[in-house]
Design a protein around this motif. Structure first.
Motif, PDB file in Angstrom:
ATOM      1  N   GLU A   1      41.428  38.598  26.733  1.00 53.23           N
ATOM      2  CA  GLU A   1      42.868  38.306  26.802  1.00 53.23           C
ATOM      3  C   GLU A   1      43.106  36.812  26.608  1.00 53.23           C
ATOM      4  O   GLU A   1      44.020  36.393  25.880  1.00 53.23           O
ATOM      5  CB  GLU A   1      43.427  38.777  28.142  1.00 53.23           C
ATOM      6  N   GLN A   2      42.272  35.977  27.232  1.00 54.64           N
ATOM      7  CA  GLN A   2      42.391  34.527  27.081  1.00 54.64           C
ATOM      8  C   GLN A   2      42.121  34.096  25.642  1.00 54.64           C
ATOM      9  O   GLN A   2      42.814  33.242  25.083  1.00 54.64           O
ATOM     10  CB  GLN A   2      41.423  33.813  28.024  1.00 54.64           C
TER      11      GLN A   2
ATOM     12  N   HIS B   1      37.486  41.850  29.818  1.00 57.10           N
ATOM     13  CA  HIS B   1      38.882  41.980  29.389  1.00 57.10           C
ATOM     14  C   HIS B   1      39.689  40.726  29.707  1.00 57.10           C
ATOM     15  O   HIS B   1      40.566  40.339  28.925  1.00 57.10           O
ATOM     16  CB  HIS B   1      39.516  43.218  30.044  1.00 57.10           C
ATOM     17  N   ARG B   2      39.387  40.084  30.810  1.00 58.25           N
ATOM     18  CA  ARG B   2      40.070  38.830  31.118  1.00 58.25           C
ATOM     19  C   ARG B   2      39.774  37.781  30.061  1.00 58.25           C
ATOM     20  O   ARG B   2      40.665  37.076  29.591  1.00 58.25           O
ATOM     21  CB  ARG B   2      39.650  38.309  32.499  1.00 58.25           C
TER      22      ARG B   2
ATOM     23  N   SER C   1      45.103  36.085  23.087  1.00 54.42           N
ATOM     24  CA  SER C   1      46.551  36.062  23.276  1.00 54.42           C
ATOM     25  C   SER C   1      47.219  34.920  22.511  1.00 54.42           C
ATOM     26  O   SER C   1      48.260  35.116  21.866  1.00 54.42           O
ATOM     27  CB  SER C   1      46.902  35.978  24.766  1.00 54.42           C
TER      28      SER C   1
ATOM     29  N   ASN D   1      45.447  43.657  24.901  1.00 55.73           N
ATOM     30  CA  ASN D   1      45.139  44.396  26.121  1.00 55.73           C
ATOM     31  C   ASN D   1      45.161  43.449  27.317  1.00 55.73           C
ATOM     32  O   ASN D   1      44.651  42.335  27.262  1.00 55.73           O
ATOM     33  CB  ASN D   1      43.747  45.025  26.005  1.00 55.73           C
ATOM     34  N   THR D   2      45.797  43.878  28.390  1.00 53.51           N
ATOM     35  CA  THR D   2      45.850  43.067  29.600  1.00 53.51           C
ATOM     36  C   THR D   2      44.869  43.615  30.622  1.00 53.51           C
ATOM     37  O   THR D   2      44.541  44.800  30.624  1.00 53.51           O
ATOM     38  CB  THR D   2      47.261  43.069  30.207  1.00 53.51           C
ATOM     39  N   THR D   3      44.407  42.730  31.481  1.00 56.01           N
ATOM     40  CA  THR D   3      43.442  43.139  32.507  1.00 56.01           C
ATOM     41  C   THR D   3      43.994  44.267  33.363  1.00 56.01           C
ATOM     42  O   THR D   3      43.275  45.199  33.729  1.00 56.01           O
ATOM     43  CB  THR D   3      43.072  41.936  33.385  1.00 56.01           C
ATOM     44  N   SER D   4      45.291  44.220  33.659  1.00 50.72           N
ATOM     45  CA  SER D   4      45.888  45.238  34.522  1.00 50.72           C
ATOM     46  C   SER D   4      45.892  46.607  33.873  1.00 50.72           C
ATOM     47  O   SER D   4      45.950  47.623  34.551  1.00 50.72           O
ATOM     48  CB  SER D   4      47.327  44.851  34.878  1.00 50.72           C
ATOM     49  N   SER D   5      45.823  46.650  32.517  1.00 50.94           N
ATOM     50  CA  SER D   5      45.831  47.949  31.844  1.00 50.94           C
ATOM     51  C   SER D   5      44.425  48.482  31.625  1.00 50.94           C
ATOM     52  O   SER D   5      44.240  49.522  31.015  1.00 50.94           O
ATOM     53  CB  SER D   5      46.547  47.838  30.495  1.00 50.94           C
ATOM     54  N   SER D   6      43.404  47.764  32.087  1.00 50.70           N
ATOM     55  CA  SER D   6      42.016  48.186  31.928  1.00 50.70           C
ATOM     56  C   SER D   6      41.532  48.760  33.257  1.00 50.70           C
ATOM     57  O   SER D   6      40.917  48.081  34.068  1.00 50.70           O
ATOM     58  CB  SER D   6      41.152  46.997  31.498  1.00 50.70           C
TER      59      SER D   6
ATOM     60  N   TYR E   1      49.784  43.437  19.780  1.00 52.85           N
ATOM     61  CA  TYR E   1      49.235  44.004  21.013  1.00 52.85           C
ATOM     62  C   TYR E   1      48.024  43.204  21.504  1.00 52.85           C
ATOM     63  O   TYR E   1      47.132  42.859  20.726  1.00 52.85           O
ATOM     64  CB  TYR E   1      48.802  45.452  20.760  1.00 52.85           C
TER      65      TYR E   1
END
Length: 367
Positions: free
Chosen positions: A315-316, A311-312, A319, A259-264, A257
């Protein structure tokens, strides 16, 4: 009274964030669901990245009794491959380390409340068994525990693996044989990590596929008996004393898992630790990810950013590491592949060192 930051969870990520924020003069309150610090299912392996973040926080690992780990030994059946780690890691009990972080957070001026369980979060207000707590910013550091209304989106199955952990007091000859190595022991359906975390104490932490565990009656005793039929673990742990009355166990971890920016959705809520990324445990990067997320979240807040750029960036950062770790985990579950891989690594042990280097978290930059 409203705090600037409310941290939910007193593990590595929560404790580290509380130290940094409180030292910067940010009014910080940390809520920990357990009344006392406890052991956790964890490999207890501190990579060089994790050590650097702890050093920034003033945590003295030597004073806490951490041991050096500078070798990696890959074991499957009678085959072994050994290589130097690309850094000197440390092994330490999570109970000791978590307690040290919370003590430092209190000393820095953070309010630490233990035995406080959060049932729900809404608009910066936490409903708890001790009443409501309110803050302008929320740091979610609750590990595998999701709060109502703040569940992670999980693109991977959550029920593939079950984890077990046991501490052992070793005899002097066993300490000498294990030395300053971490051993990754592969078996059908899973793998185990064995390393010293104190002078004469070793941590055995393993994950096993749920279907494999079910075929063994779902019992730790059966798993341990199967492992101990292998000569290697019999030499390592035979006659050693278990230090817990029963093993610690964990299930439903969303390995893979991120976390993606869109889910924050909320700009004032920062996800830390396992709330932002859950890597495969065999790479030993879980503790580093938790500490890195705490550092980056606190840096972002102190720099006037909201949660979105944090969060961006996480993710970078995470991931690629998580993706590589999951590929390695899948390979270890294929006996037909592991045999040739071990044979190849036996001819070229340096490749194992390179493989470890490839799974590290990248360097930290805010932008």
């Amino acid at each position: 009274m409203m705090d600037e930051v409310l941290i939910l969870g007193g593990g590595l990520a929560g404790g580290a964030a509380a130290i940094q924020l409180a030292r910067a003069g940010v009014s910080t309150r940390l809520l920990e669901r357990d009344a006392a610090t406890s052991h956790k299912v964890c490999g207890e392996f501190l990579s060089i990245e994790a050590q650097r973040d702890l050093e920034r926080l003033g945590i003295n690992l030597d004073q806490l009794g951490a041991v050096s780990v500078d070798r990696l030994r890959l074991v499957r059946g009678t085959k072994q491959v050994e290589a130097a780690l690309p850094f000197v890691a440390r092994g330490i009990s999570r109970k000791i380390l978590d307690e040290a972080l919370l003590d430092s957070a209190r000393a820095a001026g953070a309010i630490v409340e233990r035995g406080v369980r959060v049932s729900r979060m809404h608009h910066g207000v936490a409903d708890t068994n001790a009443g409501t707590r309110q803050a302008r910013h929320i740091f979610l550091a609750t590990g595998k525990h999701d709060l109502r209304g703040w569940r992670r989106t999980t693109p991977t199955r959550r029920d593939d693996y079950v984890g077990f952990k046991m501490h052992w007091r070793l005899e002097a000859s066993q300490c000498e044989a294990l030395g300053n190595a971490i051993e990754l022991i592969m078996f059908n359906g899973g793998y185990a990590g064995l390393q010293r975390i104190a002078s004469h104490v070793a941590n055995l932490c393993l994950v096993i596929r749920r279907e494999r565990l079910a075929g063994m009656g779902g019992r730790w005793e059966n798993v341990l008996a199967a492992l101990m039929r292998e000569a290697h673990l019999t030499r390592r742990l035979g006659n050693a004393k278990t230090l817990f009355p029963r093993p610690l166990t964990i299930a439903n971890q969303p390995f893979g898992y991120v976390n993606t920016t869109s889910s924050s959705a909320c700009e004032r809520t920062f996800r830390l630790g396992d709330q932002v990324a859950v890597t495969a445990p065999l790479t030993g990067d879980g503790m580093a990810t938790a500490l890195r997320s705490a550092r980056l979240a606190a840096d972002c807040l102190q720099s006037g950013f909201d949660a979105a750029p944090y969060h961006r960036r996480m993710e970078q950062l995470a991931s690629g590491q998580v993706r590589r770790a999951m590929r390695l985990q899948r390979v270890t579950g294929l006996p037909v592949i592991m045999g040739p891989v071990l044979a190849l690594l036996g001819l070229w042990p340096g490749a194992l060192t390179s493989l470890v280097s490839m799974t590290r978290l990248p360097g930290l930059r805010l932008t």
